[in-house]
Design a protein around this motif. Structure first.
Motif, mmCIF file in Angstrom:
data_model
loop_
_atom_site.group_PDB
_atom_site.id
_atom_site.type_symbol
_atom_site.label_atom_id
_atom_site.label_comp_id
_atom_site.label_asym_id
_atom_site.label_seq_id
_atom_site.Cartn_x
_atom_site.Cartn_y
_atom_site.Cartn_z
ATOM 1 N N ARG A 55 20.513 32.004 31.677
ATOM 2 C CA ARG A 55 20.208 30.773 30.977
ATOM 3 C C ARG A 55 21.464 30.151 30.348
ATOM 4 N NH1 ARG A 55 15.390 28.816 28.522
ATOM 5 N NH2 ARG A 55 15.826 27.456 26.755
ATOM 6 N N GLN A 56 22.353 31.011 29.814
ATOM 7 C CA GLN A 56 23.484 30.496 29.049
ATOM 8 C C GLN A 56 24.704 30.161 29.923
ATOM 9 O OE1 GLN A 56 22.728 29.903 25.919
ATOM 10 N NE2 GLN A 56 20.817 31.066 25.989
ATOM 11 N N ALA A 57 24.859 30.882 31.039
ATOM 12 C CA ALA A 57 26.064 30.650 31.849
ATOM 13 C C ALA A 57 26.149 29.197 32.337
ATOM 14 C CB ALA A 57 26.103 31.631 33.014
ATOM 15 N N PRO A 58 25.030 28.593 32.813
ATOM 16 C CA PRO A 58 25.119 27.175 33.204
ATOM 17 C C PRO A 58 25.514 26.269 32.034
ATOM 18 C CG PRO A 58 23.083 28.158 34.022
ATOM 19 C CD PRO A 58 23.705 29.157 33.103
ATOM 20 N N ILE A 59 25.009 26.617 30.833
ATOM 21 C CA ILE A 59 25.371 25.828 29.656
ATOM 22 C C ILE A 59 26.876 25.953 29.411
ATOM 23 C CG2 ILE A 59 24.991 25.536 27.167
ATOM 24 C CD1 ILE A 59 22.173 26.714 27.576
ATOM 25 N N ALA A 60 27.377 27.190 29.531
ATOM 26 C CA ALA A 60 28.813 27.415 29.317
ATOM 27 C C ALA A 60 29.623 26.560 30.278
ATOM 28 C CB ALA A 60 29.128 28.897 29.515
ATOM 29 N N ARG A 61 29.196 26.533 31.566
ATOM 30 C CA ARG A 61 29.936 25.735 32.558
ATOM 31 C C ARG A 61 29.894 24.245 32.198
ATOM 32 N NH1 ARG A 61 28.946 29.917 36.134
ATOM 33 N NH2 ARG A 61 26.726 29.481 36.317
ATOM 34 N N ALA A 62 28.723 23.782 31.823
ATOM 35 C CA ALA A 62 28.589 22.362 31.492
ATOM 36 C C ALA A 62 29.438 21.993 30.282
ATOM 37 C CB ALA A 62 27.113 22.044 31.227
ATOM 38 N N ARG A 63 29.375 22.849 29.260
ATOM 39 C CA ARG A 63 30.154 22.543 28.063
ATOM 40 C C ARG A 63 31.647 22.587 28.351
ATOM 41 N NH1 ARG A 63 27.398 22.540 23.121
ATOM 42 N NH2 ARG A 63 29.406 21.798 22.334
ATOM 43 N N LEU A 64 32.044 23.544 29.170
ATOM 44 C CA LEU A 64 33.465 23.647 29.508
ATOM 45 C C LEU A 64 33.910 22.403 30.273
ATOM 46 C CD1 LEU A 64 36.042 25.320 29.395
ATOM 47 C CD2 LEU A 64 35.349 26.429 31.522
ATOM 48 N N ALA A 65 33.058 21.969 31.203
ATOM 49 C CA ALA A 65 33.380 20.770 31.975
ATOM 50 C C ALA A 65 33.518 19.575 31.045
ATOM 51 C CB ALA A 65 32.289 20.514 33.016
ATOM 52 N N ALA A 66 32.610 19.487 30.071
ATOM 53 C CA ALA A 66 32.664 18.368 29.131
ATOM 54 C C ALA A 66 33.915 18.432 28.284
ATOM 55 C CB ALA A 66 31.415 18.391 28.242
ATOM 56 N N LEU A 67 34.259 19.665 27.877
ATOM 57 C CA LEU A 67 35.470 19.812 27.057
ATOM 58 C C LEU A 67 36.717 19.490 27.860
ATOM 59 C CD1 LEU A 67 34.591 23.115 25.160
ATOM 60 C CD2 LEU A 67 35.060 20.921 24.060
#
Lengths: 433, 483
Positions: free
Chosen positions: A409-421
């Motif tokens: 559940r969290q790994a996709p969030i991590a990728r998205a947030r990293l991409a945004a950052l």
């Protein structure tokens, strides 16, 4: 973490176990007879007629084995009652005193466990056992230096599965995963099939070390070996399910989780099953599993038992009952001082909109240099909330670098947030060109 | 271990109402097997703690509206019971028996913090053709799930269970009262193995089968039913109960083995009169009543040391020896008289029906006939008549004992005692009637002119029949002791 086994040596069985592990002998599937712990309980009960303390200590030990085998915490109370009986017969019975530390660890009374372990160590400083309970209590209370000294002493006194697994755990938290894997392989070789639960547990732990570094195939192999030692072991089933989910084999993952939950419905397993349903787009099924975890929280409150950390993480991960998450995490932090409790507290604080104390807790969680994707991920989001985008990106990159599959559940969030950052940074870079 | 845990059990046995005593995610399973003639019954209970109950609710709430209505509940229970039954395997000598649900029940007793738990109960049974064989039972429901897992097995009057791998009596009262003593580890038994055979009563010691009481078992069951009904006792019910008890006593007297042979042979062999027959009936009633009372008291006081079933053979042996002694002494004295050779003896119709098996002696004594005993021959002596009546009444009747102990257990002591009197009276009535019939039949035969020698030896033959009956009774007792 509390992994003990009594010394055993049966060459014939060891050979059989080796053959099983080598895949040459089929493991006895679903043996209907009594389990090793059940046999140990029956053997101990045979000796109670003499009304001697050692028989009650043996019974307590058997109950502890049963509690680990079945994950049924009600056996801790039984073990404690057996020790009370032994100590009523002889208040100075050494075996009862040293075993008491172990039972207290199971009951999550870590301070009392530490005191009991210290007392037993004072009585017999040469008994390796006491350094195991001492190390466990110190780990839970966050005193890693002392834990290391105790574990080293244990390794010196009696190198074996209990000492290797403790040493491996300390290497893990100090950031040496290859060293941990080396010790766990050694522990697995030292394990006895007479205590299949300990061996299976060790193999599951070995699998976790591979998984933590994204080596899915090696992790799955270790879990499969654990299942060969102890068919239908709930931890091995749940861990294998996590690998399958990481590989995108969601149906298989759900089936394995269901098998594990049918045996031991622990909050983390049920929650993981919900995550698999959610990943497969089955929102209703996911919600049903999450509701079950909620209910477990209710039952835990009603009975006074606590899954504190597991529940706090579940609530925070799924943005449910966030005040409860914080309350449970804070409560847990009064009892424990280990890095994972700090991490849970950090995550709950963050989800409750308090990034500053969250950042402090996250810093404590990473104080040993542990290489853990989840700790890095939490630290990353907390840093972002505290307006430290570059530190946030560094943590998230480390998380995904350590293990891109760290959480369904969290790994996709991590990728998205990293991409945004990263996105504004690229624009800035692009602007410079 | 036994003494320690027994005292513990007694001091600490208590129900825990609060949290589920076995951990809140346990699924507790229980199976009680009862082997009867023609069927095996399984009382199967599943007791789910709070968390599995919540999981189960998804199954109950079929339409997913978050409420459980009666129809949903009924559908769930029926389906779930069938599913649970499929995971129970029951075999006799390897051949599988099909378990069908006769009845089921669902309860949701409150657990921790008032959260519901779930108790599912099913009464299953399977027809059983063989009367002997090795039975194996296995429960594969909820494999690996922690919890109390208990299997017990018992026989019934008529079918004995032996060499059992599981106890007869449960520890949890069908999962209603878990021992609060933490040191009593929950049983983890999911299988049972035992042998079945036709047996008198479910004796825990190897049940050697005595064929005597097979037929009587059903009467006693019905009798126990009579007092086991919990309804308040109206006068009408008391009256009918006493009537039924008397009728059962009469039936019991007709069922084999109850001294009819002895009584008949004695009255016929001696110069018994109607008065003798009545006296005999009275003595049998009194003795049987007192015997059952005595045995009851003995059982109640001695039950801590002796299993009641073990007492029966001993009492049987004692009464058998008395019968044997009477028969032997009669035979000895009559042989003397017969050899002395007496004139004036009328002839009789020959006795070609000397049954050697007392079990078969329901009728047929009417063919007995004999000479007038010589004037100096022993008439039916009151003393030996008393001894005979006592021995006939003393023959233990377990069903009567069961009735009385049952009544006492239900707190209806007086009623139980009264029922025994009625039962004994019914029994004695039949014996007296048999006696009277024989006495009058003999008078009839007396008028027939019959021929010499046979008549002289007929009394001896009847004495021998008595002795033989005594021997058979003793032999049965020895067989019951399992020697």
């Amino acid at each position: 973490m509390t992994l003990f086994s009594m010394p055993t040596s049966r060459p014939g069985r060891a050979l059989a176990a080796t053959l099983v592990l080598a895949g040459l002998l089929p493991a006895r599937a679903r043996s209907a007879g009594p389990s090793p712990a059940d046999r140990a309980i029956a053997a101990a009960e045979q000796k109670l007629a003499g009304n001697r303390p050692d028989a009650y200590v043996e019974l307590a030990t058997a109950f502890m084995r049963k509690s680990r085998e079945s994950a049924d915490p009600s056996y801790y109370a039984r073990a404690a009652a057996a020790l009370d009986r032994a100590l009523a017969l002889d208040s100075d019975d050494y075996d009862a005193l040293r075993t008491r530390a172990w039972v207290l660890l199971g009951q999550h009374d870590f301070r009392a466990a530490l005191a009991a372990a210290e007392r037993a160590r004072g009585l017999r400083p040469e008994d390796w056992w006491n350094y195991g309970t001492l190390a466990d209590a110190c780990v839970e209370l966050g005193d890693y230096e002392r834990a290391e000294v105790a574990a080293q002493r244990m390794l010196d006194l009696r190198p074996g599965l209990p000492a290797y697994t403790r040493a491996a755990f300390l290497r893990t938290v100090f950031g040496d995963r290859p060293g941990a894997i080396e010790l766990l392989a050694r522990a697995a070789r030292a394990g006895s099939p007479r205590d299949p639960e300990s061996l299976a547990w060790t193999l599951v732990y070995l699998g976790h070390e591979y998984f933590a570094t994204g080596k899915l195939a090696a992790a799955a192999a270790a879990y499969t070996r654990a299942l060969a030692v102890l068919p239908d072991h709930y931890l091995a089933l749940g861990s294998l399910a996590r690998v399958r989910a990481a590989e995108g084999r969601l149906d298989e993952a759900a089936a394995l989780y269901r098998q594990a939950v049918a045996r031991v419905p622990s909050p983390d397993l049920v929650s993981a099953l919900g995550d698999v349903h959610a990943a497969a787009g089955q929102a209703d099924e996911a919600e049903h599993e999450y509701a079950l975890v909620d209910y477990m929280g209710q039952v835990a409150e009603a009975t006074g038992t606590t899954y504190g950390r597991q529940l706090a993480l579940f609530y925070a991960d799924h943005d449910r009952r966030l005040p409860d998450a914080l309350r449970l995490a804070e409560q847990e932090a009064t009892m424990r001082g280990d890095i994972y409790t700090d991490d849970a507290l950090a995550w709950a604080l963050y989800k409750n909109g308090r990034p500053a104390p969250a950042a402090r807790a996250a810093h404590r969680a990473l104080r040993l240099g542990t290489e853990d994707a989840l700790l890095e991920y939490h630290a990353g989001l907390i840093a972002a909330a505290a307006h430290h985008p570059r530190r946030a990106a560094r943590h998230l990159r480390r998380a995904l670098g350590l293990n891109p599959y760290f959480d369904l559940r969290q790994a996709p969030i991590a990728r998205a947030r990293l991409a945004a950052l990263d996105a504004p940074a690229r624009i800035v870079l692009g602007g410079k060109e | 271990m036994k003494t320690a845990s027994l005292t513990l059990a007694m001091t600490l046995l208590a129900t825990v109402a609060r949290a589920h005593p076995l951990g809140n995610f346990t699924v507790n399973r229980y199976a009680a097997l009862r082997v009867e003639r023609g069927a095996i019954g399984v009382h199967y209970v599943v007791d789910m703690a709070e968390i599995p109950t919540f999981q189960e609710r998804k199954l109950i709430d079929a339409n997913g509206d978050q409420t459980i209505d009666a129809a949903e509940q009924e559908a769930y229970v029926a389906g779930r019971v069938a599913e649970l039954a499929r995971n129970l395997t029951l075999t006799v000598d390897g051949a599988a028996l099909a378990l069908d649900a006769d009845a089921h029940a669902l309860e949701q007793p409150p657990g921790a913090g008032g959260l519901p738990t779930l108790r599912l109960e099913a009464w299953l049974s399977a027809p059983l053709d063989p009367t002997r064989g090795a039975v194996a039972f296995a429960d594969r429901n909820f494999a690996g799930r922690p919890g109390w897992q208990e299997v017990v097995a018992e026989g019934s009057p008529g079918m004995a269970v032996t060499d059992s791998s599981v106890p007869r009596v449960d520890r949890s009262r069908a999962l209603r009262a878990y021992p609060a003593d933490q040191l009593q580890s929950p049983p983890q038994v999911t299988e049972a193995r035992f042998r079945i055979s036709p047996g008198a009563t479910p004796a825990p010691a190897a049940g050697s089968a005595s064929p005597v009481r097979i037929g009587a078992a059903r009467f006693s069951d019905r009798m126990t039913e009579l007092i086991a009904t919990r309804a308040p006792l109206g006068p009408w019910l008391v009256f009918t109960s006493l009537l039924v008890a008397a009728a059962l006593g009469a039936l019991h007297a007709l069922s084999p083995g109850h001294g009819k042979t002895v009584v008949g042979a004695y009255l016929v062999g001696t110069r018994g009169t109607a008065r003798h027959a009545l006296f005999l009936g009275l003595v049998v009633t009194a003795t049987h009543t007192l015997g059952v009372y005595l045995l009851g008291i003995l059982t109640l006081t001695a039950s801590a040391y002796v299993v009641p079933e073990r007492l029966f053979p001993w009492i049987t042996a004692v009464s058998g020896l008395i019968v044997l002694a009477i028969g032997a002494s009669l035979a000895a004295s009559r042989l003397q008289t017969a050899l002395a050779g007496h004139a004036g003896a009328h002839h009789h119709h020959a006795d070609n029906h000397t049954h050697l098996h007392p079990q078969d002696h329901h009728h047929g004594h009417d063919h007995h006939a004999h000479a007038h005993l010589p004037p100096d021959g022993t008439p039916a002596g009151w003393r030996s008549l008393l001894a005979l009546g006592v021995s006939g009444g003393l023959l233990p009747c377990p069903s009567a004992l069961v009735v009385m102990l049952g009544a006492i257990a239900l707190g209806r002591v007086a009623f139980g005692l009264l029922l025994i009197v009625a039962f004994s009276a019914g029994l004695a009535a039949v014996l007296t009637t048999v006696g009277l019939v024989l006495v009058y039949a003999r008078h009839l035969f007396d008028r027939l002119p019959l021929d010499g020698r046979l008549a002289r030896f007929a009394p001896v033959a009847s004495a021998l029949v008595i002795s033989l009956a005594g021997l058979v009774i003793v032999a049965q007792a020895i067989a019951q002791m399992g020697v």
